[in-house]
Design an enzyme around this catalytic site. Structure first.
Site, PDB file in Angstrom:
ATOM      1  N   GLU A   1      46.827  -2.690  62.242  1.00  0.00           N
ATOM      2  CA  GLU A   1      46.586  -1.250  62.401  1.00  0.00           C
ATOM      3  C   GLU A   1      46.528  -0.868  63.889  1.00  0.00           C
ATOM      4  OE1 GLU A   1      43.372   0.276  59.991  1.00  0.00           O
ATOM      5  OE2 GLU A   1      43.810  -1.102  58.384  1.00  0.00           O
TER       6      GLU A   1
ATOM      7  N   TYR B   1      44.447   7.856  52.767  1.00  0.00           N
ATOM      8  CA  TYR B   1      43.044   8.272  52.816  1.00  0.00           C
ATOM      9  C   TYR B   1      42.640   8.287  54.285  1.00  0.00           C
ATOM     10  CZ  TYR B   1      43.231   3.193  52.355  1.00  0.00           C
ATOM     11  OH  TYR B   1      43.602   1.877  52.475  1.00  0.00           O
TER      12      TYR B   1
END
Length: 362
Positions: A151, A216
């Protein structure tokens, strides 16, 4: 529904639906740190129902910066060595109960950052060191594959070259996994700018067995106005690039840019994000809120409540909470005094499953 069952959904980052060889997949992430939560919040490997999900992903392993090898982030909990609890092997041992279950180990996550993954992937030698450590690690503990949760490439201290280096890493992992029959998946961004900078989508799609889309965390207490954790569609008050902060846009952005529909997993977070309102009379979307909602008793992090914590709050004060089903979010938010929380429940998750069924033509 018991607190234990509710927490299964809390610790699953994804509960997704896709079609592979005629079967719908449900992919669930298990957050191993839930074992340290107090009281009814505690959730261990044996609390997992191995028949709820077709694929279980254990989060997370880490990357050693000095030699580019994979390692257990919490060896006491995850390994049997040195009188540890052996969660890895207990997790993969769930296949003895459900032989059709696929168990995968995730490496990375938000807290691991991006820089050391960027450095590892930047050279052929770094990638070789990583892959040479990963294959025996997975086999030793009985995992069926790896979930690459970097990430994100090119972001958070990464470099532009990460886009190509990520492809090289996936290609080399795939080649090394093939003789062992190991699965290769990745958790990927839902944000338009990150997607466009980080991923060559058609090639990523070709190389991965599954694409776990993190639909999300679109809004949260890092902002000073209320907004839903995972809105289905854009809200009329959205402005600028925020109009693309929603599940429908992210899913279609991946699909229209070359992702294989059969490989996309639509992420659904079983938790909510919330704020303390500045003014209790201003309690809708985009309401001023400079502080996060107070920490829940189990997750113990300001600004976020697990779904079990949301339910317990509602049960404790049913008359105090007002629940609103926003026509654009297609998911509920609720407020009680200064407390404001946007979350998903069974009704909103059903709508998201209907969305992916239509989008992926399954």
């Amino acid at each position: 529904m018991t607190a234990k069952i509710l927490l299964l959904f809390l610790v699953a980052a994804f509960a997704t639906i896709t079609l592979t060889e005629g079967k719908r997949n449900v992919v669930c992430y298990y957050g191993s740190w839930a074992v340290y939560r107090p009281g009814d919040g505690k959730f261990d490997v044996e609390d997992i129902d191995p028949f709820v999900c077709t694929h279980l992903i254990f989060g997370f392993a880490g990357l050693k910066e000095y030699d580019n090898s994979i390692y257990a982030l919490d060896p006491y909990n995850e390994l049997y060595e040195n009188w540890g609890r052996g969660a890895y092997e207990r997790f993969t041992g769930l296949k003895k109960i459900n032989p059709e279950l696929v168990t995968i180990l995730a490496i990375g996550g938000w807290n691991e950052g991006s820089v050391k993954y960027s450095k590892m992937a930047s050279t052929a030698e770094g990638r070789r060191q990583f892959i040479d450590s990963v294959v025996p690690f997975l086999l030793r503990y009985g995992f069926d594959g790896l979930d690459m949760d970097w990430e994100y490439p090119t972001q958070r201290g990464g470099v532009a070259e990460d886009r190509d280096n990520f492809i090289s890493l996936l290609r080399e992992l795939k080649a090394a996994f093939a003789p062992e029959g190991l699965v290769l998946t990745a958790a990927v961004s839902a944000g338009e700018q990150t997607i466009d900078e980080a991923y060559e989508i058609p090639i990523v799609s070709e190389l991965l067995d599954m694409i776990n889309l993190m639909t999300y965390d679109y809004h949260g207490a890092w902002e000073t106005i209320t907004g839903h954790n995972a809105p289905m569609y854009a809200h009329p008050l959205d402005d600028g690039n925020v109009t693309n902060f929603n599940v429908n846009f992210s899913l279609n952005h991946w699909l229209t840019n070359g992702a294989d529909p059969a490989k996309i997993q639509l992420g659904m977070g079983f938790y909510g994000r919330g704020w303390s309102l500045n003014n209790i009379e201003d309690n809708g979307p985009y309401a001023p809120a400079n502080q996060p909602i107070q920490a829940g008793p189990y997750t113990r992090q300001a600004g976020i409540w697990g779904y079990n914590e949301v339910c317990e709050q509602f049960l404790a004060d049913p008359a105090g909470w007002t629940v609103v089903r926003d026509e654009y979010y297609q998911s509920p938010y609720a407020y009680n005094g200064r407390n404001w929380i946007g979350y998903d429940d069974m009704e909103s998750l059903t709508k998201k499953m209907e969305l992916i069924i239509i989008a992926l033509h399954i």
